[in-house]
Design a protein around this motif. Structure first.
Motif, short mmCIF file in Angstrom:
data_model
loop_
_atom_site.label_atom_id
_atom_site.label_comp_id
_atom_site.label_asym_id
_atom_site.label_seq_id
_atom_site.Cartn_x
_atom_site.Cartn_y
_atom_site.Cartn_z
N LEU A 188 0.83 -1.20 0.00
CA LEU A 188 0.00 0.00 0.00
C LEU A 188 0.87 1.26 0.00
O LEU A 188 0.52 2.26 -0.64
CB LEU A 188 -0.92 0.00 1.23
CG LEU A 188 -2.16 -0.88 1.18
CD1 LEU A 188 -2.87 -0.88 2.53
CD2 LEU A 188 -3.12 -0.42 0.09
N SER A 189 1.98 1.19 0.70
CA SER A 189 2.84 2.37 0.80
C SER A 189 3.58 2.66 -0.50
O SER A 189 3.91 3.81 -0.79
CB SER A 189 3.86 2.19 1.93
OG SER A 189 4.81 1.19 1.61
N ILE A 190 3.85 1.64 -1.29
CA ILE A 190 4.64 1.83 -2.51
C ILE A 190 3.77 1.92 -3.76
O ILE A 190 4.25 2.30 -4.83
CB ILE A 190 5.67 0.68 -2.66
CG1 ILE A 190 6.78 1.05 -3.66
CG2 ILE A 190 4.98 -0.61 -3.07
CD1 ILE A 190 7.65 2.16 -3.21
N GLY A 191 2.47 1.60 -3.64
CA GLY A 191 1.60 1.56 -4.81
C GLY A 191 1.45 2.89 -5.52
O GLY A 191 1.17 2.95 -6.71
N SER A 192 1.64 4.00 -4.78
CA SER A 192 1.46 5.32 -5.39
C SER A 192 2.50 5.61 -6.46
O SER A 192 2.36 6.58 -7.20
CB SER A 192 1.55 6.41 -4.31
OG SER A 192 2.83 6.41 -3.70
N PHE A 321 -0.75 -3.61 -3.87
CA PHE A 321 0.02 -2.67 -4.68
C PHE A 321 -0.93 -1.84 -5.56
O PHE A 321 -0.82 -0.61 -5.64
CB PHE A 321 1.00 -3.45 -5.54
CG PHE A 321 2.16 -2.63 -6.04
CD1 PHE A 321 3.35 -2.62 -5.37
CD2 PHE A 321 2.05 -1.89 -7.21
CE1 PHE A 321 4.43 -1.87 -5.83
CE2 PHE A 321 3.10 -1.15 -7.68
CZ PHE A 321 4.31 -1.13 -6.98
N GLY A 322 -1.88 -2.55 -6.19
CA GLY A 322 -2.87 -1.85 -7.00
C GLY A 322 -3.81 -1.00 -6.16
O GLY A 322 -4.23 0.08 -6.57
N ALA A 323 -4.14 -1.50 -4.95
CA ALA A 323 -5.00 -0.71 -4.06
C ALA A 323 -4.31 0.58 -3.65
O ALA A 323 -4.96 1.63 -3.54
CB ALA A 323 -5.35 -1.54 -2.83
N GLY A 324 -3.00 0.51 -3.44
CA GLY A 324 -2.26 1.73 -3.14
C GLY A 324 -2.33 2.72 -4.29
O GLY A 324 -2.45 3.94 -4.07
N ALA A 325 -2.28 2.21 -5.52
CA ALA A 325 -2.41 3.07 -6.70
C ALA A 325 -3.82 3.61 -6.84
O ALA A 325 -4.03 4.67 -7.45
CB ALA A 325 -2.01 2.30 -7.95
N GLY A 532 -8.52 -1.27 -11.13
CA GLY A 532 -8.42 -2.33 -12.13
C GLY A 532 -7.14 -3.12 -11.99
O GLY A 532 -7.13 -4.35 -12.13
N MET A 533 -6.04 -2.44 -11.68
CA MET A 533 -4.77 -3.13 -11.50
C MET A 533 -4.82 -4.03 -10.27
O MET A 533 -4.31 -5.15 -10.29
CB MET A 533 -3.63 -2.12 -11.37
CG MET A 533 -2.25 -2.77 -11.28
SD MET A 533 -0.91 -1.59 -11.51
CE MET A 533 -1.26 -0.40 -10.22
N ALA A 534 -5.45 -3.55 -9.18
CA ALA A 534 -5.56 -4.36 -7.97
C ALA A 534 -6.41 -5.60 -8.23
O ALA A 534 -6.05 -6.71 -7.82
CB ALA A 534 -6.16 -3.52 -6.84
#
Length: 753
Positions: A188-192, A321-325, A532-534
């Motif tokens: 979550l921290s790196i997804g941005s 990762f996608g949720a972070g984005a 969509g990515m998540a």
């Protein structure tokens, strides 16, 4: 439980040792042993009380206690024979040690009896020390080996070490899902990092704020920052994959969190001081290292906890990762709006019109192509550097409600630097917390039951136990370069979209439907791509356990027509509306929704590429070295991250220059006098016009204000060539995937040996 007290227990080659990392160590040396069964029982009284009870075959009893920060080793005589004849000739020296902070000791030597060797009367107990042998003790001695370190350093080494992050061998299989939340927090921290397009537009208007000023950075200068981060990511995973395995997930996660937090803070400093190399150093270099470490650590750990469901495990971890984005765009949008400051409004000019009763600002064009308030201007301070913002520019601006007109350069603030600094602190904290609680299973731990992989190229139980070395896979198999090409081709199109998604949507649809495609709508689009990515990372990885990895990759070929048909969709909308701004929101809406949903579906394929990849590698080459091979395979992603964003920047710039030249000729033919009055140079002076274009004084938006009625805005067509190239690379990736054939691992291992 011992690790909670900062104590590590080891049994190697007849030597039982207990020590505190970074402190002192005591060993019980057991010589002349035979390989007999040993059983031990661990019971935790509390965080401050720890007792180990050990029973050895053929020995009456030895107890090792850690209680109230006091460690005691002792033995007692045979309980069944208390006569003097039963006393053996060997005696044991007992010591007591305090381990509060640093180690200190006091010796309390006393003679205690070791009883005769009775038969084993208790069955072996389940042990947290993975061993099936321990010596027959004939003598024992305690040796103290001191090392010196500070208490803080010792404590840090305890919870960051790989030993501290390793779960007991009897860790319950039902509890392994609790090992995923820390991995989810890290991702979550790196997804941005994937929503870099949220930064490019405001960063390209750092000085002008509402539109680009002459000294502002161009998109061609900013997009390679993302590519630089991707290259560093690939380099990090390639060279540090084995280091991550060696130091454990906590150390790697902490280092990665520090790099990612430092990257955002350094980038904030670069934006605030308007120094582009600092942006490259921050987001591009430090961000790439943090990205690589924080990406690789949770993935490899999740696969170890779920060897029977690799696709599901990596899908859960990478979906975060996608949720972070998905979460980041709204957060970035809010922070930028919160910290932004509107620039000083000077007045209206000829390009922007305004009220007839109000005097217009007269502008003077300097030799470098920039514009200032003219000395004869009835409005504004003469010599003040300014930018001219049209209605199209304002519609793309996220911030205060402003109108078209002339604004003073450097008088406002986009809010980007403060937003970056805030997220640097927030994401650094989240990543550090997640890293602190990361754990990996014991090397001999197993989930208890295996499920067959119906589509895998190798037996799952066999693939868990064995694997081909990374160096052999990359140089001696044809499967690896084919897999590399499959990842590269599929990822290029996805990365081109992700790195410029907000810019692309506003370029294509903001002029055609300005009431719908607002900055908030564009932010929602970036979030939708993250969702969509998540979903793609989770659903495609879970589906690959059923469909098979190769078949799942084959389905990603459905993205080829989606990407290839995008230009046709844009031209259809332009023809329908006549290319005019606001040509009918109701007419544009169906095509907008088609573009929106199609790109969201295509981005699920991109997410699936990387969530299925670790399991695909493990199926092809075995689990043992899958982490190192995964790191090398991610160099394909680094390559696509260079070709995708930088290729898009080049092709967009080329298309923009061509469109601007055509539009310039149209304006020159229609009304050359208005052009000269607006920009201060004749349209026939190519050298002067080129300077104005380079200074961003002449743009498509400003020329459209002078163009005749019915002129089609060329902005929606800037991405045609990019889409065609991306579709071609995706086709090559699909063919590469179909050419992959399973390996005979046993035969390949014989070649390795």
């Amino acid at each position: 439980e011992g690790r909670k007290q900062g104590i590590r227990i080891e049994v190697t080659k007849g030597l039982l040792s207990f020590c505190r990392p970074g402190g002192s160590q005591w060993q019980i040396d057991c010589g002349y042993f035979d390989r007999t069964a040993m059983s031990s029982r661990f019971r935790a009284r509390s965080l401050s009380t720890f007792i180990i009870q050990a029973r050895f075959a053929r020995l009456s009893g030895v107890s090792l206690k850690f209680e109230r920060k006091l460690a005691t080793l002792s033995s007692f005589s045979d309980p069944d024979k208390n006569d003097a004849a039963s006393e053996p000739s060997h005696r044991l020296s007992a010591r007591s040690f305090f381990f509060d902070g640093g180690w200190s000791s006091r010796q309390s030597t006393q003679q205690v009896s070791i009883g005769r060797r009775p038969p084993l009367v208790t069955p072996p107990l389940h042990t947290s020390i993975s061993t099936n042998s321990l010596p027959l003790i004939q003598h024992a001695r305690v040796n103290q080996m001191r090392t010196h370190s500070s208490s803080a350093s010792s404590a840090a080494k305890v919870f960051l070490s790989k030993d501290a992050a390793t779960a007991p061998v009897d860790y319950p299989t039902s509890d392994r899902f609790w090992r995923l939340p820390p991995a989810i927090a890290i991702h979550l921290s790196i997804g941005s990092v994937y929503v870099y397009s949220m930064w490019t537009q405001p960063m390209s208007k750092t000085l002008g704020v509402v539109t680009e000023a002459p000294m502002d950075w161009t998109h061609s200068e900013l997009l390679p920052v993302f590519s630089c981060a991707a290259v560093v990511l690939g380099t990090t995973t390639h060279f540090f994959g084995e280091w991550v395995e060696r130091v454990g997930p906590r150390t790697a996660g902490m280092v990665g969190s520090a790099c990612w937090s430092g990257a955002l803070l350094t980038t904030a400093a670069g934006v605030e001081s308007h120094v582009l190399p600092l942006v490259y150093l921050g987001y591009g270099a430090l961000g790439g290292v943090g990205w690589g470490l924080l990406y690789l650590t949770p993935v490899t750990s999740a696969m170890k906890w779920f060897p029977d469901r690799r696709g599901l495990a990596t899908g859960i971890a990478l979906s975060a990762f996608g949720a972070g984005a998905a979460i980041a765009p709204s957060l970035i949008h809010y922070l930028i709006d919160y910290f932004s400051v509107a620039p000083t409004f000077v007045g209206d000019c000829l390009l922007t019109g305004g009220e007839a009763s109000r005097p217009l600002v007269q502008l003077a064009t300097l030799a470098d192509g920039s514009q200032v308030v003219a000395s004869a201007s009835p409005v504004g301070e003469p010599g003040t550097p300014v930018v001219v913002a049209t209605d199209a520019d304002i519609s793309r601006h996220s911030g205060q409600n402003m109108g078209a007109g002339v604004y003073q350069v450097g008088s406002g603030d986009t809010g980007v630097s403060k937003a970056l600094a805030s997220l640097g602190v927030l994401y650094g904290a989240i990543g550090a917390i997640g890293s602190r609680f990361m754990m990996i299973p014991h090397p001999e731990w197993s989930p208890g039951q295996e499920s067959p992989d119906s589509k895998a190229g190798v037996d799952r139980e066999e693939s868990i136990a064995i694997g081909l070395p990374a160096s052999y896979v990359t140089t001696n198999t044809r499967q690896f370069p084919l897999l590399w090409m499959s990842v590269f081709g599929n990822a290029t199109g996805g990365l081109a979209l992700l790195s410029s998604s907000k810019l692309m949507l506003t370029d294509i649809f903001a002029g055609l439907a300005p009431d719908i495609v607002t900055p908030s709508f564009a932010t929602g689009y970036v979030s939708a791509l993250g969702i969509g990515m998540a979903l793609g990372r989770f659903s495609w990885s879970a589906a690959s356990d059923i469909l098979g990895r190769q078949n799942t990759y084959a389905l990603f070929g459905l993205g080829i027509p989606i990407v290839g048909m995008a230009p046709f969709l844009c031209h259809t909308v332009a023809d329908l509306t006549g290319g005019a701004a606001g040509g009918g929101d109701a007419n544009v809406l169906p095509y907008l929704l088609t573009f929106y949903s199609g790109s969201a579906l295509a981005i699920t394929f991109y997410g699936g590429i990387f969530s299925v990849l670790p399991a695909y590698i493990a199926d092809l080459f075995g689990q043992q070295h899958a982490g190192a091979i995964h790191g090398k395979a991610l160099t394909a992603w680094a390559g696509s991250a260079v070709c995708g964003p930088m290729g898009l920047a080049y092709l967009r710039s080329y298309s923009y220059d061509a469109a601007l030249t055509d539009l310039l000729r149209t304006v020159e033919t229609h009304d050359a006098a208005s052009f000269e009055k607006s920009f201060g140079v004749p349209s026939a002076d190519d050298e002067a016009v080129r300077k104005l274009i380079d200074a961003k004084t002449i743009t498509i938006e400003k020329l459209m204000e002078l163009a005749p009625q019915g002129t089609v805005d060329p902005t929606p067509f800037l991405y045609d060539s990019t889409c065609y190239v991306a579709a071609g690379l995706m086709s090559l990736a699909a063919l590469s995937n179909l050419a992959i054939r399973p390996l005979d691992l046993k035969a390949e291992l014989k070649k390795v040996k």
